[in-house]
Design a protein around this motif. Structure first.
Motif, PDB file in Angstrom:
ATOM      1  N   LEU A 172      88.097  25.834 -11.957  1.00 35.63           N
ATOM      2  CA  LEU A 172      87.388  24.569 -12.151  1.00 35.63           C
ATOM      3  C   LEU A 172      88.349  23.392 -12.060  1.00 35.63           C
ATOM      4  O   LEU A 172      88.044  22.369 -11.433  1.00 35.63           O
ATOM      5  CB  LEU A 172      86.681  24.570 -13.506  1.00 35.63           C
ATOM      6  N   SER A 173      89.518  23.538 -12.668  1.00 39.21           N
ATOM      7  CA  SER A 173      90.529  22.480 -12.597  1.00 39.21           C
ATOM      8  C   SER A 173      91.002  22.278 -11.164  1.00 39.21           C
ATOM      9  O   SER A 173      91.193  21.136 -10.716  1.00 39.21           O
ATOM     10  CB  SER A 173      91.716  22.838 -13.496  1.00 39.21           C
ATOM     11  N   ASP A 174      91.172  23.374 -10.436  1.00 38.01           N
ATOM     12  CA  ASP A 174      91.587  23.274  -9.031  1.00 38.01           C
ATOM     13  C   ASP A 174      90.558  22.507  -8.208  1.00 38.01           C
ATOM     14  O   ASP A 174      90.910  21.720  -7.319  1.00 38.01           O
ATOM     15  CB  ASP A 174      91.772  24.670  -8.437  1.00 38.01           C
ATOM     16  N   ALA A 196      85.257  21.287  -1.260  1.00 38.06           N
ATOM     17  CA  ALA A 196      84.474  21.044  -0.040  1.00 38.06           C
ATOM     18  C   ALA A 196      82.993  21.308  -0.295  1.00 38.06           C
ATOM     19  O   ALA A 196      82.124  20.565   0.186  1.00 38.06           O
ATOM     20  CB  ALA A 196      84.984  21.930   1.095  1.00 38.06           C
ATOM     21  N   ILE A 197      82.695  22.347  -1.068  1.00 40.16           N
ATOM     22  CA  ILE A 197      81.294  22.643  -1.408  1.00 40.16           C
ATOM     23  C   ILE A 197      80.705  21.532  -2.271  1.00 40.16           C
ATOM     24  O   ILE A 197      79.541  21.145  -2.100  1.00 40.16           O
ATOM     25  CB  ILE A 197      81.197  24.008  -2.124  1.00 40.16           C
ATOM     26  N   VAL A 198      81.513  21.002  -3.187  1.00 42.73           N
ATOM     27  CA  VAL A 198      81.049  19.884  -4.021  1.00 42.73           C
ATOM     28  C   VAL A 198      80.682  18.687  -3.144  1.00 42.73           C
ATOM     29  O   VAL A 198      79.626  18.056  -3.326  1.00 42.73           O
ATOM     30  CB  VAL A 198      82.127  19.485  -5.048  1.00 42.73           C
ATOM     31  N   GLN A 199      81.549  18.358  -2.188  1.00 43.50           N
ATOM     32  CA  GLN A 199      81.260  17.238  -1.289  1.00 43.50           C
ATOM     33  C   GLN A 199      80.032  17.527  -0.429  1.00 43.50           C
ATOM     34  O   GLN A 199      79.228  16.627  -0.161  1.00 43.50           O
ATOM     35  CB  GLN A 199      82.473  16.954  -0.395  1.00 43.50           C
ATOM     36  N   LEU A 200      79.884  18.767   0.002  1.00 41.88           N
ATOM     37  CA  LEU A 200      78.710  19.139   0.795  1.00 41.88           C
ATOM     38  C   LEU A 200      77.428  18.903  -0.006  1.00 41.88           C
ATOM     39  O   LEU A 200      76.460  18.313   0.504  1.00 41.88           O
ATOM     40  CB  LEU A 200      78.818  20.599   1.223  1.00 41.88           C
ATOM     41  N   LEU A 201      77.414  19.350  -1.254  1.00 38.17           N
ATOM     42  CA  LEU A 201      76.223  19.181  -2.087  1.00 38.17           C
ATOM     43  C   LEU A 201      75.961  17.705  -2.390  1.00 38.17           C
ATOM     44  O   LEU A 201      74.806  17.246  -2.367  1.00 38.17           O
ATOM     45  CB  LEU A 201      76.388  19.966  -3.390  1.00 38.17           C
ATOM     46  N   LEU A 202      77.034  16.970  -2.676  1.00 36.31           N
ATOM     47  CA  LEU A 202      76.886  15.546  -2.990  1.00 36.31           C
ATOM     48  C   LEU A 202      76.310  14.778  -1.807  1.00 36.31           C
ATOM     49  O   LEU A 202      75.337  14.022  -1.950  1.00 36.31           O
ATOM     50  CB  LEU A 202      78.244  14.968  -3.392  1.00 36.31           C
ATOM     51  N   TRP A 203      76.882  14.988  -0.621  1.00 41.41           N
ATOM     52  CA  TRP A 203      76.433  14.240   0.544  1.00 41.41           C
ATOM     53  C   TRP A 203      75.120  14.772   1.110  1.00 41.41           C
ATOM     54  O   TRP A 203      74.409  14.044   1.810  1.00 41.41           O
ATOM     55  CB  TRP A 203      77.527  14.212   1.609  1.00 41.41           C
ATOM     56  N   SER A 204      74.782  16.011   0.791  1.00 33.64           N
ATOM     57  CA  SER A 204      73.463  16.504   1.199  1.00 33.64           C
ATOM     58  C   SER A 204      72.369  15.759   0.441  1.00 33.64           C
ATOM     59  O   SER A 204      71.270  15.538   0.974  1.00 33.64           O
ATOM     60  CB  SER A 204      73.350  18.008   0.950  1.00 33.64           C
ATOM     61  N   PHE A 205      72.668  15.346  -0.791  1.00 30.96           N
ATOM     62  CA  PHE A 205      71.713  14.532  -1.547  1.00 30.96           C
ATOM     63  C   PHE A 205      71.737  13.081  -1.070  1.00 30.96           C
ATOM     64  O   PHE A 205      70.688  12.468  -0.848  1.00 30.96           O
ATOM     65  CB  PHE A 205      72.030  14.587  -3.043  1.00 30.96           C
ATOM     66  N   GLY A 221      88.918  12.479  -0.553  1.00 31.23           N
ATOM     67  CA  GLY A 221      88.488  11.622   0.545  1.00 31.23           C
ATOM     68  C   GLY A 221      88.450  12.373   1.863  1.00 31.23           C
ATOM     69  O   GLY A 221      87.511  12.218   2.657  1.00 31.23           O
ATOM     70  N   MET A 222      89.449  13.198   2.103  1.00 31.64           N
ATOM     71  CA  MET A 222      89.462  14.010   3.317  1.00 31.64           C
ATOM     72  C   MET A 222      88.270  14.961   3.355  1.00 31.64           C
ATOM     73  O   MET A 222      87.648  15.176   4.403  1.00 31.64           O
ATOM     74  CB  MET A 222      90.766  14.803   3.403  1.00 31.64           C
ATOM     75  N   LEU A 223      87.912  15.501   2.205  1.00 28.91           N
ATOM     76  CA  LEU A 223      86.804  16.459   2.163  1.00 28.91           C
ATOM     77  C   LEU A 223      85.438  15.784   2.267  1.00 28.91           C
ATOM     78  O   LEU A 223      84.432  16.463   2.470  1.00 28.91           O
ATOM     79  CB  LEU A 223      86.889  17.301   0.888  1.00 28.91           C
ATOM     80  N   VAL A 224      85.397  14.461   2.131  1.00 30.55           N
ATOM     81  CA  VAL A 224      84.161  13.743   2.451  1.00 30.55           C
ATOM     82  C   VAL A 224      83.796  13.991   3.913  1.00 30.55           C
ATOM     83  O   VAL A 224      82.622  14.133   4.268  1.00 30.55           O
ATOM     84  CB  VAL A 224      84.317  12.230   2.176  1.00 30.55           C
ATOM     85  N   LEU A 245      80.797  20.412   7.612  1.00 33.43           N
ATOM     86  CA  LEU A 245      80.090  21.599   7.118  1.00 33.43           C
ATOM     87  C   LEU A 245      78.613  21.312   6.874  1.00 33.43           C
ATOM     88  O   LEU A 245      77.755  22.170   7.127  1.00 33.43           O
ATOM     89  CB  LEU A 245      80.746  22.097   5.827  1.00 33.43           C
ATOM     90  N   LEU A 246      78.313  20.107   6.404  1.00 39.02           N
ATOM     91  CA  LEU A 246      76.922  19.750   6.124  1.00 39.02           C
ATOM     92  C   LEU A 246      76.087  19.740   7.400  1.00 39.02           C
ATOM     93  O   LEU A 246      74.951  20.241   7.420  1.00 39.02           O
ATOM     94  CB  LEU A 246      76.864  18.385   5.439  1.00 39.02           C
ATOM     95  N   ASP A 247      76.633  19.183   8.468  1.00 45.03           N
ATOM     96  CA  ASP A 247      75.903  19.184   9.739  1.00 45.03           C
ATOM     97  C   ASP A 247      75.683  20.608  10.248  1.00 45.03           C
ATOM     98  O   ASP A 247      74.614  20.929  10.786  1.00 45.03           O
ATOM     99  CB  ASP A 247      76.657  18.365  10.787  1.00 45.03           C
ATOM    100  N   ALA A 248      76.700  21.455  10.099  1.00 45.13           N
ATOM    101  CA  ALA A 248      76.552  22.850  10.527  1.00 45.13           C
ATOM    102  C   ALA A 248      75.439  23.533   9.736  1.00 45.13           C
ATOM    103  O   ALA A 248      74.619  24.282  10.300  1.00 45.13           O
ATOM    104  CB  ALA A 248      77.874  23.593  10.335  1.00 45.13           C
ATOM    105  N   PHE A 249      75.389  23.271   8.442  1.00 46.95           N
ATOM    106  CA  PHE A 249      74.346  23.849   7.594  1.00 46.95           C
ATOM    107  C   PHE A 249      72.964  23.348   8.011  1.00 46.95           C
ATOM    108  O   PHE A 249      72.004  24.131   8.093  1.00 46.95           O
ATOM    109  CB  PHE A 249      74.618  23.487   6.130  1.00 46.95           C
ATOM    110  N   ARG A 250      72.849  22.062   8.300  1.00 50.91           N
ATOM    111  CA  ARG A 250      71.546  21.500   8.669  1.00 50.91           C
ATOM    112  C   ARG A 250      71.097  21.971  10.048  1.00 50.91           C
ATOM    113  O   ARG A 250      69.899  22.177  10.282  1.00 50.91           O
ATOM    114  CB  ARG A 250      71.615  19.974   8.609  1.00 50.91           C
TER     115      ARG A 250
END
Length: 337
Positions: A4-6, A21-30, A109-112, A119-124
Motif C-alpha cells: 500500500l505504501s509503495d 497505474a491501476i489507481v490512475q486508471l480507475l481515477l481517470w475512468s471516472f 504524473g507520468m502514470l496519468v 491502459l484506459l484506452d486499451a480497456f475501453r
C-alpha cells in the motif's frame, strides 16, 4: 502496508508501479466517463452556455469532425477540454514533484499518461469489442479504421517509456523536465483555445489566427522540435551509458519510443508549415488579397480553420485531405460525364 505504501508513494518497484497505474486508471475512468463521471457534467455545462451554438459552428469544419462525424460537432470542443485537463493533471503532479523535490509525485504524473490514458484506452477498446456497444465516445471512435492502429502507435510510446523511466530515472532532473514538457506543457499551449473556440471566427479572425500562431510557436516549433530533439537524444544517451543500457528490456522500448515520437513530431511540424505556406502564399490567397482590402481577415480565418490542432492532429489532417481529394475526383468525373 508495504505494498500500500509503495502504491501511495508510487515507489519504483513492480508492485508500486502496477498498483499506482491501476489507481490512475480507475481515477481517470471516472473523470472521463460521459455517463456519470466528471466529463458528463462538463458536457452538460458546456451545452447550456450561450456560446455553444458558436462552438458548434466553429467545429463543423474541424478536421476531427471529418473523421468522427459526431451528430453534434460541438462535442469535439468537449473532447478538446478533456485533452487539456488530462495534460494539465499530469503536468501539475510533475511540476509539484520537481518543485517540492518529491519524485513520487512526478511518477504519479507520468502514470496519468500510462494508466489514465494508455491502459484506459486499451480497456475501453476491449470493452467495445467484447461487450458492444461499449462506452461512449470510444464506440464512435472505433468506427474509423484509423483509430485502432493510431492508438497502438500513440500509446505504445507512453507504455514503452513510462514504467522504465519511473523505475530507473525518475529522480534525474533531465528526465523530469523532458516528461513535464511532453505531458504537461501542451496544456499551456492549447489552453487559450478553450476561450478562442467560443468566439465567432468571422468577427475575431485575427485573434483566432494569433491563437493558432501561439500553438505553432509554443507546441510544434518550441516544445516538440527545438526542445524535444536535443532533450530526447540526451535522455537516450543517458540510458545507453547507464548500467541499464545493456538491458534490452530497457533499451529497445526507449529506442522505439524515440523513433516513433520523433516521426510524429516531424509530421506535425511539416503539416503545419505546409498549411501556412499554402494559405499565405498560394494562388487563391494572392487573388483574394487583390480582390478586397479586407481579405486579410478572410485569409486569417481560413488559416485558423485549416490549422486546427486536435487530439489526433496528424490523422485528422491526412484523412481530411483524402476526403477533399475524393470529392474533387467525384466532381471532375461528374463534369466529364
Amino acid at each position: 502496508m508495504g505494498l500500500l505504501s509503495d502504491i501511495v508513494f508510487c515507489e519504483p518497484t513492480v508492485g508500486g508501479q502496477i498498483g499506482a497505474a491501476i489507481v490512475q486508471l480507475l481515477l481517470w475512468s471516472f473523470i472521463t466517463n460521459y455517463d456519470y463521471g466528471v466529463m458528463a457534467h462538463v458536457h452538460k455545462y458546456v451545452k447550456r452556455q450561450p456560446w455553444y451554438p458558436t462552438v458548434q459552428e466553429n467545429m463543423k469544419d474541424d478536421d476531427a469532425q471529418v473523421i468522427w462525424d459526431f451528430p453534434d460537432p460541438g462535442f469535439n470542443y468537449v473532447t478538446f477540454f478533456q485533452t487539456i485537463m488530462h495534460h494539465g493533471g499530469g503536468g501539475v503532479l510533475m511540476s509539484l514533484g520537481m518543485l517540492l523535490g518529491q519524485p513520487w509525485l512526478w511518477r504519479h504524473g507520468m502514470l496519468v499518461e500510462v494508466g489514465g490514458m494508455d491502459l484506459l484506452d486499451a480497456f475501453r477498446i476491449a470493452n467495445v469489442k467484447f461487450f458492444p456497444p461499449g462506452t461512449f465516445p470510444t464506440n464512435v471512435f472505433l468506427k474509423s479504421k484509423l483509430f485502432g492502429p493510431l492508438m497502438a502507435f500513440h500509446h505504445s510510446v507512453g507504455l514503452c517509456v513510462g514504467i522504465p523511466v519511473n523505475m530507473y530515472f525518475s529522480e534525474i532532473y533531465e528526465f523530469q523536465l523532458f516528461g513535464l514538457m511532453t505531458l504537461g506543457f501542451p496544456a499551456i499551449c492549447l489552453g487559450p483555445g478553450l476561450i478562442i473556440k467560443t468566439l465567432d471566427k468571422a468577427k475575431y479572425a485575427r485573434l483566432l489566427f494569433a491563437e493558432q500562431m501561439w500553438v505553432f510557436l509554443t507546441f510544434s516549433l518550441g516544445s516538440r522540435t527545438i526542445f524535444y530533439f536535443p532533450a530526447a537524444w540526451s535522455c537516450f544517451l543517458h540510458v545507453w551509458r547507464s548500467p541499464f543500457g545493456s538491458n534490452w528490456n530497457v533499451i529497445l522500448p526507449f529506442t522505439w519510443a524515440l523513433l516513433a515520437m520523433s516521426a510524429f513530431n516531424l509530421m506535425i511540424l511539416g503539416i503545419q508549415l505546409n498549411s501556412f505556406y499554402k494559405r499565405l502564399f498560394g494562388k487563391d490567397t494572392l487573388h483574394a488579397v487583390r480582390r478586397s482590402s479586407s481579405s486579410l481577415t478572410d485569409i486569417v480565418a481560413s488559416v485558423s480553420v485549416e490549422f486546427g490542432l486536435t487530439n489526433m492532429f496528424v490523422a485528422s489532417r491526412l484523412v481530411a485531405r483524402a476526403h477533399k481529394a475524393k470529392d474533387r475526383v467525384k466532381e471532375q468525373h461528374t463534369k466529364d460525364q
